[in-house]
Each structure stands twice: as structure tokens, then as C-alpha cells.
Design a protein around this motif. Structure first.
Motif, PDB file in Angstrom:
ATOM      1  N   LYS A  10       0.782  -1.209   0.076  1.00 46.83           N
ATOM      2  CA  LYS A  10      -0.012  -0.102   0.155  1.00 46.83           C
ATOM      3  C   LYS A  10       0.802   1.134  -0.017  1.00 46.83           C
ATOM      4  N   THR A  11       0.345   2.361  -0.445  1.00 47.37           N
ATOM      5  CA  THR A  11       1.181   3.404  -0.652  1.00 47.37           C
ATOM      6  C   THR A  11       1.719   4.115   0.748  1.00 47.37           C
ATOM      7  N   GLU A  12       0.912   3.794   1.657  1.00 48.77           N
ATOM      8  CA  GLU A  12       1.379   4.226   3.127  1.00 48.77           C
ATOM      9  C   GLU A  12       2.586   3.386   3.558  1.00 48.77           C
ATOM     10  N   VAL A  13       2.470   2.273   3.163  1.00 47.79           N
ATOM     11  CA  VAL A  13       3.454   1.388   3.487  1.00 47.79           C
ATOM     12  C   VAL A  13       4.862   1.676   2.786  1.00 47.79           C
ATOM     13  N   GLN A  14       4.600   1.937   1.529  1.00 46.17           N
ATOM     14  CA  GLN A  14       5.805   2.386   0.759  1.00 46.17           C
ATOM     15  C   GLN A  14       6.387   3.634   1.431  1.00 46.17           C
ATOM     16  N   GLN A  15       5.589   4.517   1.734  1.00 45.61           N
ATOM     17  CA  GLN A  15       6.202   5.935   2.389  1.00 45.61           C
ATOM     18  C   GLN A  15       6.941   5.634   3.486  1.00 45.61           C
ATOM     19  N   LEU A  16       6.184   4.593   4.542  1.00 42.99           N
ATOM     20  CA  LEU A  16       6.775   4.278   5.628  1.00 42.99           C
ATOM     21  C   LEU A  16       8.294   3.711   5.461  1.00 42.99           C
ATOM     22  N   LEU A  17       8.239   2.586   4.453  1.00 39.56           N
ATOM     23  CA  LEU A  17       9.538   1.917   4.357  1.00 39.56           C
ATOM     24  C   LEU A  17      10.585   3.033   3.734  1.00 39.56           C
ATOM     25  N   HIS A  18      10.197   3.880   2.924  1.00 40.29           N
ATOM     26  CA  HIS A  18      11.370   4.976   2.488  1.00 40.29           C
ATOM     27  C   HIS A  18      11.886   5.910   3.658  1.00 40.29           C
ATOM     28  N   LEU A  19      10.857   6.034   4.316  1.00 44.83           N
ATOM     29  CA  LEU A  19      11.153   7.025   5.619  1.00 44.83           C
ATOM     30  C   LEU A  19      12.401   6.305   6.615  1.00 44.83           C
ATOM     31  N   ILE A  20      11.681   5.162   6.894  1.00 41.73           N
ATOM     32  CA  ILE A  20      12.766   4.097   7.909  1.00 41.73           C
ATOM     33  C   ILE A  20      14.155   3.970   6.857  1.00 41.73           C
ATOM     34  N   ILE A  21      14.058   3.542   5.712  1.00 47.58           N
ATOM     35  CA  ILE A  21      15.294   3.209   5.244  1.00 47.58           C
ATOM     36  C   ILE A  21      16.157   4.591   5.074  1.00 47.58           C
ATOM     37  N   MET A 106       5.429   9.613  11.556  1.00 48.64           N
ATOM     38  CA  MET A 106       5.779  10.334  10.323  1.00 48.64           C
ATOM     39  C   MET A 106       5.560  11.896  10.835  1.00 48.64           C
ATOM     40  N   GLU A 107       4.607  12.125  11.606  1.00 50.38           N
ATOM     41  CA  GLU A 107       4.168  13.308  12.292  1.00 50.38           C
ATOM     42  C   GLU A 107       5.572  13.755  12.837  1.00 50.38           C
ATOM     43  N   ALA A 108       6.112  13.206  13.798  1.00 49.57           N
ATOM     44  CA  ALA A 108       7.176  13.680  14.812  1.00 49.57           C
ATOM     45  C   ALA A 108       8.385  13.736  13.837  1.00 49.57           C
ATOM     46  N   LEU A 109       8.434  13.062  12.994  1.00 49.48           N
ATOM     47  CA  LEU A 109       9.546  13.068  11.871  1.00 49.48           C
ATOM     48  C   LEU A 109       9.625  14.516  11.267  1.00 49.48           C
ATOM     49  N   GLU A 110       8.190  14.610  10.585  1.00 44.24           N
ATOM     50  CA  GLU A 110       8.201  16.236   9.802  1.00 44.24           C
ATOM     51  C   GLU A 110       8.360  17.296  10.930  1.00 44.24           C
ATOM     52  N   LYS A 111       8.170  17.006  11.996  1.00 46.10           N
ATOM     53  CA  LYS A 111       8.194  17.977  12.935  1.00 46.10           C
ATOM     54  C   LYS A 111       9.485  18.471  13.246  1.00 46.10           C
ATOM     55  N   SER A 112      10.235  17.394  13.789  1.00 43.94           N
ATOM     56  CA  SER A 112      11.580  17.613  13.924  1.00 43.94           C
ATOM     57  C   SER A 112      12.509  17.939  12.905  1.00 43.94           C
ATOM     58  N   LYS A 113      12.238  17.458  11.741  1.00 42.15           N
ATOM     59  CA  LYS A 113      12.889  17.900  10.248  1.00 42.15           C
ATOM     60  C   LYS A 113      12.716  19.429  10.335  1.00 42.15           C
ATOM     61  N   LYS A 114      11.449  19.894  10.459  1.00 47.46           N
ATOM     62  CA  LYS A 114      11.297  21.446  10.275  1.00 47.46           C
ATOM     63  C   LYS A 114      12.090  22.382  11.310  1.00 47.46           C
ATOM     64  N   GLU A 115      11.975  21.836  12.648  1.00 48.37           N
ATOM     65  CA  GLU A 115      12.660  22.582  13.715  1.00 48.37           C
ATOM     66  C   GLU A 115      14.154  22.395  13.747  1.00 48.37           C
ATOM     67  N   ASN A 116      14.801  21.273  13.990  1.00 47.71           N
ATOM     68  CA  ASN A 116      16.223  21.274  14.096  1.00 47.71           C
ATOM     69  C   ASN A 116      16.878  20.206  13.146  1.00 47.71           C
ATOM     70  N   GLY A 117      16.389  19.816  11.958  1.00 51.81           N
ATOM     71  CA  GLY A 117      16.910  18.912  11.497  1.00 51.81           C
ATOM     72  C   GLY A 117      16.563  17.322  11.875  1.00 51.81           C
ATOM     73  N   LEU A 118      16.840  16.380  11.196  1.00 58.72           N
ATOM     74  CA  LEU A 118      16.659  15.031  11.676  1.00 58.72           C
ATOM     75  C   LEU A 118      17.483  14.597  12.859  1.00 58.72           C
TER      76      LEU A 118
END
Ligand code: ADP
Ligand code: MG
Length: 569
Positions: A10-21, A106-118
Motif C-alpha cells: 500500500k502507498t502508506e507502507v511504501q512511504q513508511l519504508l522509504h522513511l525508515i530506510i 511520520m508526524e514527529a519526523l516532519e516536525k523535528s525535520k522542520k525544527e532542528n533537522g533530523l
């Protein structure tokens, strides 16, 4: 029957996989934690089902999780004899739905990316589940057979968009997951290495309930009769041999999950050493199962010595957070307030799940509730301690307790009752504010204190003469933290705290006529001292001395001014 298909994630799984890797590369090892935790869950389920259908499990109910690796083929394998999955379950659980709090991740990931990088620390706190296998693997193969099912299922994927699934033969119940590990670069962890796996299991999965077993190479002394000796009886050649044997890598001793009656003193002490890295015994042990809307276990220790760096801001907090015996995080600042950061311990909250970040914890109502209850328990423990023991504790941690007064508004009074001070009348002994109030003279309305650096100087201070003459007791405060205590504790049990060195003590009214007579003299002194003093006035505070320096009612105490100057303010 036999079935075989290839499916798109599923699309969301693909997104997740991409993020994780792409985001967990610096935290690769957590995939082991995730797979072990899944295996442990699967065994939990098997044990549960065994209660009602024991016939399904009779052949194999020696529950364990096994890890085996092949350095040549570069594979990592984890095997459990848990509940297993049917064809449909595999399709449902692995492949279609992105589980494991993906949204929060994903939410926290986006947030932390915006605020102070990953931030890798942030990401490392997440339970990212089964798909984390793809951080370390180019290809993952899962073979499973559900309890009570005749056929096995094989699922396979390179994590790039699709997976294949088919029915296969599988002799035993349970799940085997095989990772074809990625090529390792210079300095990368090698997940086929025994030492590496040992270390990771200890760190993340030490208290998992079931044994995590690995067949390892060991050296054993050769039996006497197999040792070849020379004429003098000295051994020639090897006295040891290499053997392979199963070894359990985790201690499984989640003593916090047991009933306190079933834990020995030694076990507590050993565990305390393990989490605190202290070698002396704890002063107190607090072990409790909290029951109610949510249930959780807490095991806390009061150390017997204050850490040398108790007040350094970078010091780690002593609490660790677990979820169903799986480690989530240490240095968990949300579980106890800053001033109790010296308390060492563990909270295991099953309702939390693995999918939690520090950021989410701060907002979490369950965590706030836990924190409130833990603080209450610690207060009760301290209040019930016998006098002598409490004083020993206070000698070590009194400063920390004091720091609670300005910072924990809700518990201020309760903390105030835990304060102990020496006074002008206590003969070098500690008394509480309650005792002070009990000792107060009939005509005394306020609690008097004086702050300074040195006990002797304070006792002999001319500022105390008038109070001494009235036979009033004065609290002697020599701790820098006391300045913050007095600033944030204007009164205790409806008695004002009053500095013996500020303004006029208003003990008896000064005669107005007498005051007028001295005005020319005071004006003269004021002129001479120019900006060195703010006011020159008549006072009743002195009995033997002619004059003294004092602060004004709303100003800082002399000692406070000194501290502020020293800290550059
Ligand atoms: P979570 O563990 O949070 O549910 P995961 O991504 O780790 O999410 O796993 C997804 C699901 O796959 C699990 O809920 C479980 O149903 C199934 N699963 C994973 N590993 C195993 C296993 N070893 N044995 C049986 N089922 C498993
Ligand atoms: Mg999981």
C-alpha cells in the motif's frame, strides 16, 4: 491448498519504508529490538491460546527466541515458536497496513525535520515495527506457520514496492525471519557478529520475558586425560578446546513486573547496580504495581549518595521507561520532576506502546498521571522515614528537595514540610518548620531566618541581637539554594517567613521623638557614605552593637547579592 501471488505494498507502507530506510541509518540496530519484540508478542499470544487449546502446543511449548547468523552468507535469522500467522494474516499484518503508530512516527519526523533537522535520538525512540528489518537488509524472508494450521506461508520482499507470498511446507509452528544483510561499509556494525548481537540484546531486550538464545562458540578447559604432557608433566599444546553451545543472551529479570514478595533483597540490589551503575546499596526501594484506569509497574530506588554532578544540567535523569518489558528510553525526564532526577528506576506502562517519542510523552496524559503518582509515593516514603534515616538522606539530597520549592508549585507545602534546618536554638541539630512553629514563643508571629555562608558567622551575627533578646528562634540558612527557598516560600502554615536581616523587624515601635533627635547625625552619615548606603535609620534590632548593615524589606539579602554577583547577574 496452495496459493501464490505477488502484491504491491500500500502507498502508506511504501512511504513508511522509504522513511525508515532513509532516516534510521544511524540507528540500524533497533531492527533487532523490533523483531525480538514481535517474537515475544507472538509467544505471549501462543501462551494465551495454550490456556484454552493446550493440544495445539503440546509438541513444542518450550518457548524461546533464537538468533542465528551466517557471516559467510551475510544473513541474520530470528526464529520463534510463538503463535505464527496464516496466509491471510500475513497479508493483513505485513504488507497492507502500516502499523506501529506510523502516523505518529511520520508526524514527529516532519516536525523535528522542520525544527532542528533530523534527530536520530528522536527516531530511535519509535517502535517502527517489522519494516525496520529493511534498514539492515536488502531482502527479508518470513516463513511462518500458525498454531493449528497444516501449512506454512512464505513472504518475501526487497522492500522496494512489492512482496511475494505463497504457501510452503513448514515443519514447526512459529515464525522464522531471515535477513539478507546489506553490504557493510567501514565502521558499520556487523550484525552477523556474536559480540555485536550480544551487546544489542543486552541494551534493548535484556528484560524480555523469554530467553533470546544464540548458539555461540565458547572455550572450555580440556578434560585432564586429554591434555598431552611432557616428561615433567607440563602440558604440550592446547589445554582448552572450542565448543559450540546455546547461550541465553538476556537476563529476563524484569523484577519490576513481579510481586514485591517474590523479589529478594539481592535481586533488587543487583538490578539497582545494573540501572544506576552505582556500586553501593540503595538507601530505599520503592516497588509498586499501580492499578486503576491504567496499570503500570514502578520500581524506584533512592541512592545512598548524591551524585557528584547532581546539579549539572546535562546530567541524565535516573528513570527508564519500558513497555511490556521492552526498553523504550532511559533519561526519561517526563516521569519525575527535575528536582527528583536523582531517583533511579523503571516504569513499565503497557498502555504506552513502543510508538512513543519524547515529544509525545510531554503531552501524554497517562505519563502525567504516572508522574503525579510517583511523586506522591516518593513524598510518602520520605515522610514515613525514621528521623535518623531521613536526616542521612537530607544530608545528601536536601539541596535537591529544596530546589522543588521554587519549581513544583503544586507540591510546595508538602516539600516545605520536608525541609530541615539548624537554628539558633537547635544545638546543631536539624528541625522541621513544623517543629519551629511548635517551639514559637507566645507573642511570636513570624518565622525568622537568616542566610549566609557560614554557620558560625550567622550565629554570632549582630543582626540577631534583638531576636535573641526576645528569645525567638532563628533558622540558620547556609545553602545557596535557600535563597530561592525563601523567595518562593513567603509563608508556611500561615506564618510569614521573615528575614532577620531585612528592614526593621518591627519588634517594638521606635519612639518618634528619639528618632527626630538623631536625624542630623543620620544625615551626616548618609552624606559621608554617599551611594554606599540607601538609608540610615534608627533600629531596635541591636542590643550590644552600635550599628549594623541591613537590607531593605524588599531588597535582596546580602548573601543573595553575593550569589548573583558570583553568577554574573
Ligand atoms: P506491532 O508489533 O506494533 O503490531 P509490527 O510492524 O512490529 O507492529 O508487526 C505487525 C504485525 O505483524 C504484528 O502485529 C503481528 O500481528 C505480526 N507479526 C510480526 N512479527 C510476528 C511474529 N514473529 N509472529 C507472529 N506475528 C508477527
Ligand atoms: Mg512490533
Amino acid at each position: 491448498g496452495t496459493q501464490k501471488e505477488t502484491c504491491e505494498f500500500k502507498t502508506e507502507v511504501q512511504q513508511l519504508l522509504h522513511l525508515i530506510i532513509n532516516s534510521l541509518y544511524s540507528n540500524k540496530e533497533i531492527f533487532i529490538r523490533e523483531l525480538v519484540s514481535n517474537a515475544s508478542d507472538a509467544i505471549d499470544k501462543a501462551r494465551f491460546k495454550e490456556q484454552t487449546q493446550p493440544e495445539l502446543f503440546e509438541d513444542d511449548n518450550d518457548y524461546q527466541i533464537r538468533i542465528s547468523t551466517d557471516p559467510e552468507k551475510k544473513t541474520f535469522e530470528i526464529i520463534d515458536n510463538g503463535i505464527g500467522m496464516t496466509y491471510d494474516e500475513v497479508n493483513e499484518n505485513i504488507g497492507t497496513i502500516a502499523k506501529s503508530g506510523t502516523a505518529a512516527f511520520m508526524e514527529a519526523l516532519e516536525k523535528s525535520k522542520k525544527e532542528n533537522g533530523l534527530s536520530p535520538e528522536l527516531i530511535g525512540q519509535f517502535g517502527v515495527g517489522f519494516y525496520s528489518a529493511f534498514i539492515a537488509a536488502d531482502k527479508v524472508t518470513l516463513v511462518t506457520r500458525a498454531a493449528g494450521s497444516e501449512e506454512g506461508v512464505k513472504w518475501e520482499s526487497d522492500g522496494k514496492g512489492s512482496y511475494s507470498i505463497e504457501t510452503v511446507e513448514k515443519e514447526k509452528r512459529g515464525t522464522t525471519i531471515t535477513l539478507e544483510l546489506k553490504e557493510t561499509g567501514e565502521g558499520d556494525q556487523d550484525f552477523t557478529e556474536e559480540y555485536t548481537i550480544r551487546h544489542i540484546i543486552k541494551k534493548h531486550s535484556d528484560f524480555v520475558t523469554y530467553p533470546v538464545v544464540m548458539n555461540v562458540e565458547k572455550t572450555e578447559p580440556l578434560p585432564e586425560e586429554q591434555i598431552v604432557k611432557d616428561s615433567d608433566g607440563k602440558p604440550i599444546g592446547d589445554t582448552f578446546k572450542k565448543v559450540r553451545a546455546d547461550e541465553t543472551l538476556n537476563s529476563m529479570k524484569a523484577i519490576w513486573a513481579k510481586s514485591p514478595d517474590d523479589v529478594t533483597e539481592e535481586e533488587y540490589e543487583e538490578f539497582y547496580k545494573h540501572i544506576s551503575h552505582n556500586w553501593d546499596k540503595p538507601m530505599e526501594i520503592l516497588h509498586k504495581k499501580f492499578e486503576g484506569i491504567t496499570e503500570y509497574d514502578a520500581l524506584m530506588f533512592l541512592p545512598s549518595k548524591a551524585p557528584f554532578d547532581m546539579f549539572r544540567p546535562e546530567r541524565k535523569h535516573g528513570m527508564q521507561l519500558y513497555c511490556k518489558r521492552v526498553f523504550i528510553m532511559d533519561d526519561c525526564k517526563e516521569l519525575l520532576p527535575e528536582y527528583l532526577s536523582f531517583v533511579q528506576g523503571v516504569v513499565d506502562a503497557p498502555d504506552l506502546n513502543l510508538n512513543v517519542s519524547r515529544e509525545i510523552l510531554q503531552e501524554d496524559r497517562l505519563v502525567r498521571n504516572i508522574r503525579k503518582n510517583l511523586v506522591k509515593k516518593i513524598f510518602s516514603l520520605l515522610e514515613d522515614m525514621d528521623k535518623e534515616k531521613y536526616e542521612t538522606f537530607y544530608e545528601e539530597f536536601g539541596q535537591a528537595i529544596k530546589a522543588g520549592i521554587p519549581t513544583d508549585f503544586e507540591n510546595k507545602d508538602r516539600i516545605a514540610s520536608l525541609l530541615r534546618y539548624k537554628t539558633t536554638k537547635s544545638d546543631g541539630k536539624y528541625i522541621s518548620l513544623d517543629q519551629y512553629i511548635e517551639n514559637m514563643a507566645d507573642d511570636q508571629k513570624e518565622i525568622y531566618y537568616i542566610t549566609g555562608e557560614n554557620m558560625n558567622a550567622l550565629i554570632n551575627s549582630p543582626l540577631l541581637e534583638a531576636l535573641k533578646a526576645k528569645d525567638y528562634e532563628v533558622i540558620l540558612m547556609v545553602d545557596p539554594v535557600d535563597e530561592w527557598v525563601t523567595q518562593s516560600l513567603p509563608e508556611y502554615k500561615e506564618k510569614k517567613l521573615k528575614s532577620a536581616e531585612k528592614g526593621d523587624l518591627d519588634l517594638d515601635k521606635v519612639d518618634e521623638k528619639e528618632k527626630d533627635a538623631y536625624t542630623p547625625l543620620f544625615n551626616f552619615i548618609k552624606e559621608k557614605l554617599e551611594d554606599k548606603v540607601k538609608e540610615v535609620q534608627i533600629s531596635n534590632r541591636l542590643k550590644d552593637s552600635v550599628a549594623c548593615l541591613s537590607g531593605d524589606d524588599f531588597g535582596m539579602s546580602a548573601y543573595m547579592e553575593k550569589i548573583m554577583k558570583a553568577s554574573g547577574q
